[in-house]
Design an enzyme around this catalytic site. Structure first.
Site, short mmCIF file in Angstrom:
data_model
loop_
_atom_site.label_atom_id
_atom_site.label_comp_id
_atom_site.label_asym_id
_atom_site.label_seq_id
_atom_site.Cartn_x
_atom_site.Cartn_y
_atom_site.Cartn_z
N SER A 16 58.18 29.11 46.66
CA SER A 16 56.73 28.90 46.66
C SER A 16 56.26 28.65 48.10
CB SER A 16 56.36 27.77 45.70
OG SER A 16 55.00 27.83 45.40
N HIS A 58 54.76 34.09 44.14
CA HIS A 58 54.23 34.26 42.77
C HIS A 58 53.42 35.56 42.72
CE1 HIS A 58 55.27 30.03 42.25
NE2 HIS A 58 54.50 29.74 43.28
N GLU A 85 58.05 35.75 41.21
CA GLU A 85 58.77 34.56 40.74
C GLU A 85 60.18 34.96 40.34
OE1 GLU A 85 56.44 32.71 37.66
OE2 GLU A 85 54.79 32.31 39.04
#
Length: 152
Positions: A16, A58, A85
């Protein structure tokens, strides 16, 4: 300290925001939009472990193609890496390999032929022409130096 240890061989990894900070320029915020508009992507300084790229995470799950295109329009010399992801890039020397269950989208604006970025106001639609896009699933490699997939 991290840069010193990395030069000594320490493996640096992140997910992330931890992935996004690997580059020299990173996305630090954006306004949600389904269209490609000027001024909606906020960029800042990353830690520079992977210079020459701008990473978004993502990617497929949050529909971030246009967000990364807007960021790359501001920095066309950087390669955009949109990482899904449960997916990673493992970088060795100037090549990365995709691993995981998703894919990595590479946006190369090195051959950008036109953008209206300098002419439009905030929130106006952007034009971005001459961009190359590669979508690479697990097992595929990409040569960062020559800006091309490694197709063995």
């Amino acid at each position: 300290a991290l840069h010193r240890r990395h030069e000594e061989g320490l493996v640096i990894a992140g997910t992330s925001a931890g992935a996004a900070m690997m580059s020299s320029v990173m996305i630090v915020g954006s306004s949600p939009t389904m269209t490609l508009r000027a001024g909606l992507v906020e960029l800042g300084s990353g830690l520079g472990f992977l210079p020459g790229v701008l990473i978004d995470q993502h990617f497929e799950q949050r529909g971030r193609l246009r967000r990364l295109l807007a960021a790359i329009a501001q920095h066309p010399h950087e390669l955009g890496l949109g990482i899904d992801e449960d997916t990673a890039v493992v970088v060795q020397n100037h090549t990365f390999e995709v691993t995981g269950s998703g894919s990595v989208t590479v946006i190369d604006a090195g051959g950008l032929t036109h953008t209206n970025l300098g002419e439009v106001e905030r929130h106006e639609l952007l034009a971005v022409c001459g961009v190359r896009i590669h979508v690479l699933p697990a097992g595929y490699k990409f040569d960062l130096q020559n800006r091309m997939p490694v197709l063995e």
